[in-house]
Design a protein around this motif. Structure first.
Motif, short mmCIF file in Angstrom:
data_model
loop_
_atom_site.label_atom_id
_atom_site.label_comp_id
_atom_site.label_asym_id
_atom_site.label_seq_id
_atom_site.Cartn_x
_atom_site.Cartn_y
_atom_site.Cartn_z
N MET C 265 0.90 -1.21 0.00
CA MET C 265 -0.07 0.04 -0.05
C MET C 265 0.88 1.35 0.00
SD MET C 265 -3.32 -0.39 2.01
CE MET C 265 -3.84 1.36 2.63
N ARG C 266 1.82 1.26 0.66
CA ARG C 266 2.69 2.33 0.84
C ARG C 266 3.21 2.84 -0.41
NH1 ARG C 266 5.36 1.25 5.98
NH2 ARG C 266 7.41 1.01 5.07
N LEU C 267 3.61 1.73 -1.22
CA LEU C 267 4.06 1.89 -2.54
C LEU C 267 3.25 2.59 -3.44
CD1 LEU C 267 7.11 0.73 -4.04
CD2 LEU C 267 5.00 -0.18 -5.44
N VAL C 268 2.00 2.14 -3.44
CA VAL C 268 0.99 2.87 -4.53
C VAL C 268 0.78 4.12 -4.06
CG1 VAL C 268 -0.99 1.61 -5.98
CG2 VAL C 268 -0.15 0.52 -3.94
N MET C 269 0.69 4.47 -2.71
CA MET C 269 0.23 5.74 -2.35
C MET C 269 0.99 6.85 -3.18
SD MET C 269 -2.13 5.55 -0.10
CE MET C 269 -2.71 4.07 0.59
N GLY C 270 2.18 6.61 -3.50
CA GLY C 270 3.01 7.74 -4.15
C GLY C 270 2.69 8.13 -5.26
N VAL C 271 2.07 7.03 -6.27
CA VAL C 271 2.08 7.14 -7.48
C VAL C 271 0.70 7.35 -8.14
CG1 VAL C 271 2.18 4.62 -8.00
CG2 VAL C 271 2.91 6.34 -9.53
N THR C 272 -0.29 6.95 -7.34
CA THR C 272 -1.86 6.74 -7.92
C THR C 272 -2.69 7.82 -7.68
OG1 THR C 272 -2.41 5.47 -5.87
CG2 THR C 272 -2.01 4.08 -7.64
N VAL C 277 -9.87 -1.08 -3.69
CA VAL C 277 -9.34 -2.18 -2.67
C VAL C 277 -10.20 -3.17 -2.76
CG1 VAL C 277 -8.47 -2.52 -0.59
CG2 VAL C 277 -8.67 -0.17 -1.17
N LEU C 278 -9.45 -4.37 -2.85
CA LEU C 278 -10.36 -5.71 -3.15
C LEU C 278 -10.08 -6.44 -1.82
CD1 LEU C 278 -9.95 -7.03 -6.71
CD2 LEU C 278 -11.88 -5.72 -5.71
N GLU C 279 -11.03 -7.17 -1.46
CA GLU C 279 -10.72 -8.36 -0.43
C GLU C 279 -11.64 -9.40 -0.45
OE1 GLU C 279 -11.66 -7.31 3.84
OE2 GLU C 279 -10.08 -8.97 4.55
N PHE C 280 -11.18 -10.64 -0.57
CA PHE C 280 -11.98 -11.78 -1.01
C PHE C 280 -12.72 -11.46 -2.21
CE2 PHE C 280 -11.26 -12.43 3.88
CZ PHE C 280 -10.25 -13.45 3.74
N GLY C 281 -12.48 -10.96 -3.00
CA GLY C 281 -13.34 -10.87 -4.41
C GLY C 281 -14.30 -9.75 -4.22
N LYS C 282 -14.36 -9.24 -3.13
CA LYS C 282 -15.42 -7.91 -2.79
C LYS C 282 -14.48 -6.61 -3.14
CE LYS C 282 -19.25 -9.82 -0.46
NZ LYS C 282 -18.76 -11.26 0.20
N LYS C 283 -15.24 -5.56 -3.39
CA LYS C 283 -14.63 -4.31 -3.33
C LYS C 283 -15.00 -3.70 -2.09
CE LYS C 283 -16.31 -0.48 -5.46
NZ LYS C 283 -16.63 0.53 -6.51
N ILE C 284 -13.97 -3.33 -1.17
CA ILE C 284 -14.23 -2.73 0.09
C ILE C 284 -14.12 -1.33 0.19
CG2 ILE C 284 -14.09 -5.23 1.22
CD1 ILE C 284 -11.19 -4.10 2.29
N ALA C 285 -13.19 -0.60 -0.63
CA ALA C 285 -13.09 0.74 -0.53
C ALA C 285 -12.70 1.35 -1.89
CB ALA C 285 -11.98 1.08 0.39
N GLU C 286 -12.86 2.60 -2.01
CA GLU C 286 -12.48 3.24 -3.43
C GLU C 286 -12.17 4.59 -3.09
OE1 GLU C 286 -15.19 2.70 -6.78
OE2 GLU C 286 -14.01 4.17 -7.92
N GLY C 287 -11.26 5.08 -3.42
CA GLY C 287 -11.16 6.60 -3.16
C GLY C 287 -9.48 7.15 -3.45
N THR C 288 -9.32 8.51 -3.02
CA THR C 288 -7.85 8.88 -3.21
C THR C 288 -6.94 7.98 -1.83
OG1 THR C 288 -8.15 10.61 -1.41
CG2 THR C 288 -8.97 11.19 -3.72
N PRO C 289 -5.69 8.05 -2.43
CA PRO C 289 -4.92 7.43 -1.56
C PRO C 289 -5.15 7.70 -0.21
CG PRO C 289 -3.64 8.22 -3.54
CD PRO C 289 -5.05 8.74 -3.45
N ALA C 290 -5.24 9.23 0.29
CA ALA C 290 -5.38 9.51 1.84
C ALA C 290 -6.73 8.98 2.11
CB ALA C 290 -5.59 11.05 1.56
N GLU C 291 -7.74 9.07 1.35
CA GLU C 291 -9.11 8.47 1.90
C GLU C 291 -9.22 7.08 2.25
OE1 GLU C 291 -12.04 11.51 -0.56
OE2 GLU C 291 -11.37 9.60 -1.45
N VAL C 292 -8.26 6.16 1.18
CA VAL C 292 -8.32 4.84 1.53
C VAL C 292 -7.24 4.51 2.71
CG1 VAL C 292 -7.27 2.81 0.40
CG2 VAL C 292 -8.65 4.20 -0.99
N ARG C 293 -6.23 5.25 3.14
CA ARG C 293 -5.42 4.94 3.97
C ARG C 293 -6.24 4.98 5.19
NH1 ARG C 293 -0.55 8.10 3.01
NH2 ARG C 293 -2.17 10.06 3.43
N ASP C 294 -7.17 5.87 5.42
CA ASP C 294 -7.70 6.07 6.73
C ASP C 294 -9.05 5.13 6.87
OD1 ASP C 294 -5.78 7.91 7.43
OD2 ASP C 294 -6.81 9.49 6.31
#
Ligand SMILES: Nc1ncnc2c1ncn2[C@@H]1O[C@H](COP(=O)(O)OP(=O)(O)OP(=O)(O)O)[C@@H](O)[C@H]1O
Ligand SMILES: [Mg+2]
Lengths: 318, 381, 310
Positions: C265-272, C277-294
């Motif tokens: 995650m840390r790596l993607v934060m810098g560039v995207t 975010v997927l977990e067990f085949g489901k989308k659990i979150a979507e947003g800007t890096p800052a939003e997703v991180r929190d």
């Protein structure tokens, strides 16, 4: 009269008869097909030399019977003795040959991870060596043998006459098929085979000895080919240094037809192929039975690209 | 694990002293001279009379076969190997029924070119033509190629979607079916086969001065010229978008598809081109023999074809040519062992594959030679 | 859908518009009993770098496979630039403008680096067997395409002049022009990703880092509108990762849209620009890096706490 001349009366007048005949012919295909399928299921390679394993089995039967002084239609006790002796000898020699084939032709290549094409060529080479060796040693002519089981009608259903030879062939094949199924699905050795078939590397990590499993499947294939050789001798009463080629081709077709790598598929494919061939031969002439066999194969593969029952030895149980 | 393969190659390079590398290092003009000299030697081969080298002639042994005739057969096999190499070596498709195309080519000229063929007789009766009428040899040539290409496409269309091993068995069946049809149909002459197949000078007759039945030399020169022409043709394909697509499919078909390579289309082309070459060689073979019969096209021959491609070095034109030449030549030269011929052949096949799994001349693709302009470009790392 | 209720969602007005290059629309993909993708929807906007992250086995690679035609979704569909993707063959999807790399490198090992990339450039070309064999389809060359006459050796010069005259009279075959163009472009791409120094080596002999970059060059060669990278930094050390991030930014600056799978995650934060975010085949979150991180669900997913517990 040559050319295709279709005779429906010949087929449908005696449909039952031809079906029984086809099943007994197909049983032999099925037993040999199991050898291809076992090896393919585990190693993903076509063991082209398997046909010669079968051929050697037929010569072993001839040899055993002549040593035991077999004659035409002996007493029932002798028949049983001859059959058992033939079975044991042919299975032993074929099994040993199959294991030797793996040692000589494949092991080194397996170790170096050679592409499948290479295996195919060594197998072809070895198969030439084996059949030629027998051609030189035993002569190139058809080799006859005593008719140990005199063909006789055992029972009749409608206008279908079922002979003793047919019953023996089909029963023997079914019993062996069943035995193999139990062995693969219910025993510890069988579990090892399935493990290697599914994922060789993981199986090796889990402590399965891959080389031993591979030797085992070649042995099993060889044993079944030996049994098929005995049934072939009983049914046809002769052999030749090159019987393996055509029969191997048919058996391999049967394996693919049923879904190569799938044990029950081999049985189904073998029986189906036998029936198709007998039907085709009756409808036209025996010259066209091979064409019918391959046409059926292509049609099946078009609609079910991995054969009738699909491939997979690893999931044979499912 | 693959280290072992590499070690084998290292050892081979040690033994051969890196002939290939040294050869490629030579200036272009020296290579050109070398190639010209070699080609000249090939044309001279049927006349081979250099003391010492005459040992190689197949008629130097008792009951040896006519030397030029053997060379002719070698050249035919080389042509076959080129065709099969496209299918197996470049596109990576295992075709065990290649003899089927060879047979279609041979039967094309026999059925349309021979006055004795049932097809020609049928056409004569239907259109009231004279008894001597038959399709001219020069027209049979494109006809044979066309028919084999069609048969290649007909075989490939339904089967090329199948995975490799399934393809092998289906093609094997195809080869057998062609032979069975030839053997069991009236219109193919049945088991008796067909005679009076024409050559470049028309129907076989004692008056044919060049392409006659006795002297095989002109036939050899003809086929050799075709082989040389085909070297250029196949290399054009190899070094093009088509060749790259074939290799990509061979290496990783799924990855190739994701990169925009239409697997089916190019596999079908590989089949069609392979078939065309097989048909061409069958055509030339039948023209020279003047007579064909179904037993000449057995499945064993297919297997021999595959063996010469793989043992020679699938994917490498020089390799497959060498493989084809050796497999045709050695049994003729060493007829003394005639009884053990096939046995020795089989054993040799096993040994070659065990100790040189990539064939006698492995396919080491020449790096694409960059143009000078490209070399000047700075490479930033 | 209840799961995605409290997502950081976009205002209605920004929902699917012409800025969406790729739309993944309620895609579900099952392998037997395994639900690898469960009703996943998101979109990739033109010109952005979208990160697709999630723990091991979350379904990220499967999502790529559904987009590039390797697998067919069990239900739902993928649309690209207005065209339906699902149901097309992989090579047709590539023509539409999606290119990808593979998590486990899948180059053509027995071909050189240059040839690998040229397979990509070939997707823009048309020469087939007749064209390569007979070279009958000829074009009038532009001046810079004419053969050069520069040798001082009389014989060679004569040969070059003959070729020049020939090219002027008969034109140059499409095959030749395409080969040259492909080669130039392939070389330029190799230079762009920084591995031109080993252009003539077989792909299987290249070092690992080079192979990863070669995959990117090969994908770019098909001139995609959307470039999908499946864990391009896997197995890289921090310095190499940094170089790769720069390369990805360069790629975007050239006008490509990028979809990037990454564990880290840390790596993607810098560039995207945005992250799904997927977990067990489901989308659990979507947003800007800052939003997703929190996002607590994301934190839970990465710390291994079941999402329901949060
Ligand atoms: N061909 C397949 N057959 C069966 N199951 C599969 C197949 N491909 C993927 N799966 C399953 O689908 C799920 C998602 O896998 P996927 O490879 O998409 O995960 P991922 O997010 O890419 O994980 P990673 O970070 O490890 O690459 C996994 O449970 C995997 O086992
Ligand atoms: Mg993944």
């Amino acid at each position: 009269m040559k050319g295709i001349f279709v005779d429906f009366d010949a087929l449908f007048g005696h449909l039952g008869q031809h079906t029984v005949d086809g099943l007994s012919k197909g049983s032999i295909y099925a037993l040999v097909a199991l050898g291809y399928t076992l090896v393919y299921g585990v190693l993903r390679l076509i063991n082209f030399a398997h046909s010669e394993v079968f051929m050697i089995g037929t010569f072993t039967v001839v040899g055993t019977w002549s040593v035991l002084g077999a004659t035409d239609s002996p007493a029932i006790g002798t028949v049983i003795l001859l059959l058992l002796a033939g079975l044991v000898a042919a299975a032993a020699v074929s099994g040993a040959t199959a294991v030797a084939v793996e040692r000589v032709a494949y092991r080194r290549l397996r170790r170096m991870n050679a592409p499948p094409l290479i295996f195919l060529i060594t197998a072809i080479g070895l198969s030439l060596v084996l059949s030629e060796a027998f051609g030189i040693w035993q002569g190139r002519l058809v080799k006859g043998m005593p008719t140990v089981i005199e063909r006789s009608v055992l029972f009749t259903i409608g206008n279908t006459e079922v002979t003793n030879v047919q019953v023996i062939t089909v029963l023997a094949a079914l019993i062996m098929m069943f035995g193999l199924d139990v062995f693969i699905n219910r025993t510890r050795y069988g579990r090892g085979v399935r493990a290697v078939a599914q994922d060789p590397d993981t199986a090796a990590l889990m402590g399965v000895n891959k080389d031993r499993v591979i030797a085992l499947i070649f042995l099993l294939g060889g044993l079944l080919a030996g049994a098929a050789a005995l049934l072939y001798c009983v049914r046809y009463g002769n052999t030749r240094f090159n019987v393996g080629f055509v029969l191997g081709l048919k058996a391999f077709t049967a394996a693919v037809l049923g879904g190569i790598g799938n044990l029950r598929g081999a049985l189904l494919g073998g029986l189906l192929l036998g029936v198709v061939e007998v039907y085709a031969a009756t409808l036209t002439s025996s010259a066209w039975e091979d064409v019918a066999a391959f046409v059926v194969l292509v049609v099946v593969l078009l609609f079910r690209p991995t054969g009738l029952l699909g491939e997979s030895l690893g999931r044979a149980r499912a | 694990m693959t280290e072992t393969l590499r070690q084998i190659n290292e050892r081979r390079r040690h033994v051969t002293g890196g002939i290939g590398e040294r050869w490629r290092a030579l200036p272009k003009w020296q290579r050109a001279i070398g190639i010209l000299a070699f080609v000249g030697f090939l044309y001279y081969l049927p006349l081979l009379g250099i003391p010492g080298l005459t040992w190689f002639r197949t008629d130097s042994i008792p009951q040896g076969n006519n030397w030029a005739g053997v060379l002719f057969l070698c050249a035919i096999y080389v042509l076959v190997a080129f065709g099969l190499n496209i299918v197996i070596g470049l596109a990576g498709l295992l075709d065990l029924g290649y003899v089927g195309f060879f047979a279609v080519g041979a039967y094309s000229v026999a059925l349309f070119g021979s006055t004795q063929s049932p097809v020609v007789e049928g056409l004569q009766n239907r259109f009231g033509l004279s008894q001597d009428w038959a399709v001219a040899w020069a027209i049979c040539l494109p006809l044979a190629i066309l028919l084999t290409m069609i048969s290649g496409v007909l075989l490939g269309w339904p089967t090329l979607r199948l995975r490799g091993d399934y393809l092998a068995i289906v093609t094997l069946g195809f080869g057998e079916i062609i032979r069975i049809i030839a053997r069991n149909s009236d219109w193919t002459g049945g088991p008796q086969g067909i005679a009076a197949i024409p050559g470049p000078q028309g129907a076989p007759s004692p008056d044919n001065e060049i392409f006659g039945l006795i002297d095989a030399k002109p036939w050899y020169w003809l086929v050799l010229s075709v082989v040389i022409l085909m070297v250029f043709a196949v290399r054009r394909l190899e070094n093009s978008r088509v060749g790259r697509a074939w290799l990509a499919i061979r290496e990783d078909e799924d990855a190739a598809a994701v990169m925009g390579v239409s697997g089916f289309k190019f596999k079908l082309w590989a089949f069609a081109m392979g078939a065309a070459l097989g048909g061409l060689s069958g055509f030339l073979f039948a023209s020279r023999g003047g007579f064909i019969e179904p037993t000449q096209f057995s499945a064993q021959l297919s297997i021999l074809f595959v063996a010469m491609v793989v043992a020679g070095g699938a994917g490498n034109m020089a390799g497959v040519a060498l493989g084809a030449f050796l497999l045709a030549y050695l049994p003729e030269r060493f007829r003394d062992f005639s009884q053990y011929r096939t046995l020795v052949f089989g054993a040799a096949l096993v040994l070659v594959m065990l100790f040189a799994p990539q064939g006698l001349i492995p396919s080491r693709r020449r790096a694409r030679e960059l143009k000078d302009r490209a070399k000047e470009a700075p490479a930033n790392v | 859908m209840s799961d995605t209720e409290d997502l950081v969602s976009l205002p209605e007005s920004e929902a699917p518009t012409r800025t969406d290059l790729l739309v993944v629309d309620h895609v579900t993909l099952r392998f037997g009993g395994v639900v690898a993708l469960d009703d996943v929807s998101f979109e990739v906007r033109r010109g952005e770098i979208l990160g697709l992250i999630g723990p091991n086995g979350a379904g990220k690679t499967t999502c790529f496979n559904a987009m590039t035609g390797v697998y067919r979704p069990t239900s739902g569909e993928v649309r690209f630039d207005g065209d339906r993707v699902s149901g097309r063959k992989p090579h047709q999807i590539n023509r539409l403008g999606i290119a990808r790399t593979f998590q486990n490198i899948r180059l053509f090992p027995e071909m050189t680096a240059l040839e690998n990339v040229m397979v990509g450039t070939d997707s823009q070309h048309f020469t087939s067997v007749p064209g390569a064999l007979f070279r009958l389809y000829r074009k009038r060359p532009k001046p810079e395409e004419l053969p050069v006459v520069d040798s001082h050796n009389g014989l060679v010069r004569a040969w070059q002049q003959t070729r020049l005259v020939f090219a002027k009279v008969f034109g140059i075959s499409r095959h030749t022009l395409e080969e040259r163009a492909g080669e130039q472009k392939a070389l330029a791409l190799l230079r762009f990703v920084g591995i031109a120094d080993r252009a003539n080596e077989l792909a299987r002999n290249l070092p690992y880092g080079y192979q990863r970059r070669l995959e990117i060059a090969r994908a770019l060669a098909t001139e995609p509108k959307l470039l999908c990278l499946d864990e391009p930094a896997a197995g890289f050390n921090p310095a190499e990762k940094e170089q790769l991030l720069k390369l990805i930014r360069d790629i975007r600056d050239k006008g490509y849209t990028v979809l990037l799978i990454e564990h880290d995650m840390r790596l993607v934060m810098g560039v995207t620009d945005r992250i799904v975010v997927l977990e067990f085949g489901k989308k659990i979150a979507e947003g800007t890096p800052a939003e997703v991180r929190d996002n607590p669900k994301v934190i839970a997913a990465y710390l291994g706490v079941p999402a329901d517990a949060s």
